[in-house]
Design an enzyme around this catalytic site. Structure first.
Site, short mmCIF file in Angstrom:
data_model
loop_
_atom_site.label_atom_id
_atom_site.label_comp_id
_atom_site.label_asym_id
_atom_site.label_seq_id
_atom_site.Cartn_x
_atom_site.Cartn_y
_atom_site.Cartn_z
N SER A 146 0.85 -1.19 0.00
CA SER A 146 0.00 0.00 0.00
C SER A 146 0.88 1.23 0.00
CB SER A 146 -0.91 0.02 1.23
OG SER A 146 -1.55 1.27 1.37
N TYR A 159 -2.50 -0.73 10.23
CA TYR A 159 -2.57 -1.05 8.80
C TYR A 159 -1.30 -0.59 8.09
CZ TYR A 159 -3.87 -0.79 3.90
OH TYR A 159 -3.87 -0.91 2.53
#
Length: 268
Positions: A146, A159
């Site tokens: 990501s 995350y």
């Protein structure tokens, strides 16, 4: 290394293949002639995709309904491939999830499951499938990270940290096996249309950097596999954004990301 334009005779394993980026990877690999093992929690979606790929591209497709957030799931998946005599030559670790909100209110069990899926499953799978690839002198591993991997993300702290581990591990292992014939790459999407809530949370970023589609991410990955890069950020604007945040002082970057997520969360 494989000729990535044609993968006949190769079996590719794709996790999180029931939709979004994982499904697109499966389609593109099947187009190139690869047989597939596709993995996800949703058995019905997997079977629908498998049927489409078999009829459209004439490849063999095996489905594995499995929740990779469970600690022993990566081991079980590897053992199933060994049991069925499957030699995985192209591994895509795509399965992942997000957790949004202040750490002080986080559910420890939910965070543990997310970390298992985003980090542990990636590391475990690489460690299990990599020796066979190295011994054969060929193979590809793509880990989907990501753009959040490159800076701390208040309100998405765990995350972003889980994706930072993917980036670090991929780069380190890539350097270890340089010259082995095995190619490893971390591809880092920005805000991509996959149906996850992260699209809402990062809406402010998307206004400046744009929304990406799964096909964009997969195209970026295949292009980067033809280079010597160990990682790539999908999309020019996201790449520029990541570059900017890495050049700022750390305190400035984390304060900026806090303002972005707070502004977006207030409207969700």
């Amino acid at each position: 290394m494989h000729n990535l334009a044609r993968l006949s005779g190769t079996t590719a394993l794709v996790t999180g293949a029931s939709g979004g980026i994982g499904s697109e990877f499966a389609r593109r690999l099947a187009q190139r002639g690869a047989d597939l093992v596709i993995v996800a929690r949703s058995g019905d979606k997997l079977e629908a995709l498998a049927s489409f790929l078999r009829s459209t591209h004439g490849v063999r497709v095996r489905t594995e309904k499995l929740d990779l957030s469970e600690t022993d799931a990566p081991r079980a998946l590897f053992e199933r491939t060994v049991e069925h005599g499957i030699e995985v030559g192209f591994l895509v670790n795509n399965a992942g999830s997000g957790a949004v909100g202040p750490a002080v209110k986080a559910d420890p069990a939910a965070i543990a499951a997310m970390m298992n899926l985003n980090s542990h499953a990636v590391v475990d799978s690489m460690i299990r499938f990599l020796p066979g690839m190295v011994s054969r002198g060929r193979g590809v591993i793509v880990n989907v990270g990501s753009a959040a991997a490159f800076q701390p993300m208040p309100y998405e702290a765990a995350y972003a940290a889980s994706k930072a581990m993917v980036q670090s591990f991929t780069q380190a292992v890539g350097e270890e096996i340089a010259g082995s014939g095995v190619r490893v790459l971390a591809v880092h999407p920005g805000v991509t249309v996959t149906g996850q809530r992260s699209e809402e949370i990062l809406g402010v970023v998307a206004k400046f950097c744009g929304l990406r589609q799964p096909e964009h991410v997969v195209t970026t990955a295949f292009r980067a596999l033809g280079s010597r890069k160990f990682s790539v950020v999908d999309g020019c604007r996201y790449s520029l954004f990541v570059g900017m945040t890495q050049r700022l002082p750390a305190r400035t970057t984390v304060a900026l990301m806090r303002r972005i997520t707070e502004k977006t969360l207030s409207g969700v």
